[in-house]
Design an enzyme around this catalytic site. Sequence first.
Site, short mmCIF file in Angstrom:
data_model
loop_
_atom_site.label_atom_id
_atom_site.label_comp_id
_atom_site.label_asym_id
_atom_site.label_seq_id
_atom_site.Cartn_x
_atom_site.Cartn_y
_atom_site.Cartn_z
N ARG A 84 24.69 39.36 30.12
CA ARG A 84 25.49 40.55 30.34
C ARG A 84 26.65 40.57 29.38
NH1 ARG A 84 28.71 39.57 36.33
NH2 ARG A 84 29.39 41.71 35.62
N HIS A 136 36.42 41.64 40.28
CA HIS A 136 36.98 40.72 39.49
C HIS A 136 38.79 40.69 39.26
CE1 HIS A 136 33.38 40.48 36.48
NE2 HIS A 136 33.23 40.27 37.57
N LYS A 188 26.12 33.66 36.18
CA LYS A 188 26.90 34.92 36.34
C LYS A 188 26.32 36.01 35.65
CE LYS A 188 28.93 34.99 39.25
NZ LYS A 188 28.41 34.80 40.61
N GLY A 189 24.97 35.73 35.26
CA GLY A 189 24.41 36.98 34.51
C GLY A 189 23.61 38.07 35.14
N GLY A 190 23.42 37.49 36.53
CA GLY A 190 22.55 38.28 37.41
C GLY A 190 21.10 37.43 37.67
N THR A 191 21.16 36.23 37.78
CA THR A 191 19.95 35.46 37.83
C THR A 191 19.34 35.48 39.29
OG1 THR A 191 21.12 33.35 38.37
CG2 THR A 191 20.40 33.71 35.97
N ARG A 192 20.09 35.48 40.22
CA ARG A 192 19.59 35.56 41.46
C ARG A 192 19.12 37.09 41.98
NH1 ARG A 192 17.30 33.29 45.41
NH2 ARG A 192 18.43 31.53 44.54
N GLY A 224 28.85 40.72 43.64
CA GLY A 224 29.38 41.99 43.48
C GLY A 224 30.95 41.89 43.80
N ARG A 225 31.57 40.78 43.66
CA ARG A 225 33.08 40.57 44.11
C ARG A 225 33.75 41.23 43.15
NH1 ARG A 225 32.52 34.19 45.90
NH2 ARG A 225 32.28 34.74 48.16
#
Length: 315
Positions: free
Chosen positions: A155, A282, A72-76, A279-280
């Site tokens: 992040r 929180h 959930k750091g932005g790997t994709r 980008g959902r």
Amino acid sequence: MAAFLLGAVLLIVQPQIVPSRPAINSNAETSSQSVRRELLKKTPQKNDFKESIHSNGSCQQLPQTIIIGVRKGGTRALLEMLSLHPDIAAAESEVHFFDWEDHYRNGLQWYINQMPFSYPHQITVEKTPAYFTSPKVPERVYNMNQSMRLLLILRDPSERVLSDYTQVFYNHMQKHKPYPSIEQFLIKNGELNVDYKAINRSLYYIHMQNWLKYFPLDHIHIVDGDKLIKDPFPEIEKVERFLKLSPQINASNFYFNKTKGFYCLRDSGRERCLHESKGRAHPQVDTRLLEKLQEYFHEPNKKFFELVGRTFDWH
């Protein structure tokens, strides 16, 4: 005659001069052959190691770069953006070779079969975010390739915890399964539940220490995940330099999608955005609880900054 005999004796006993050879530093070997030899020694395998070669000259090969995390750091997003470069060949799915025992036992041939076909001039990249927080992985990657170039995207730890929960929450919702509120995970006996796995994954300095036992800091490039979301181009430029790629990705490859609320990609006239799961929003968290979470990460963040020699704009 005596002089002649003396000269003959000196000629015989004079040591022969042997041309000098350059010293070979085995630790500095970076060729694919040397990497494979080492890996074959140290990794279990079920069949002989071989490359699948395509008729066009491309083949499947071991990755030279791995995106090791963080979840959930932005790997994709990082992988998709990096794939804009023509010299990058990226594995489509998370391989989990080094952290899943059943995969690791399959050996090298299985691993290489998960890689995309690439040309000799291209860098093969795979990403598995769980690698960063898995204790066994650094040594296993080191045994494969001591000169591996690693990409780590991080992040704000508190935001990462919320994203971690959000992903699991939506996975349960899609299966029509109930899932507890985030407060039930964050609070235990009236205190912050530091045993919550999502919190542990955000203790970056603990996991980074494990990687630095095997790889020097200059082999690990840390991407600022918060900046990648707000302004991706400068961060990708840094990645290009780290991987010694020619500068091929431009600011024009990114455009802000107002509907989705984040940057999408433009490549040769084609436009694409990340999956809708990215980008959902929180969950709403009580302000005092969020402050308690941020306060908990203050010291670990400070230790991480000292460890890597740079700071990040985290709470």
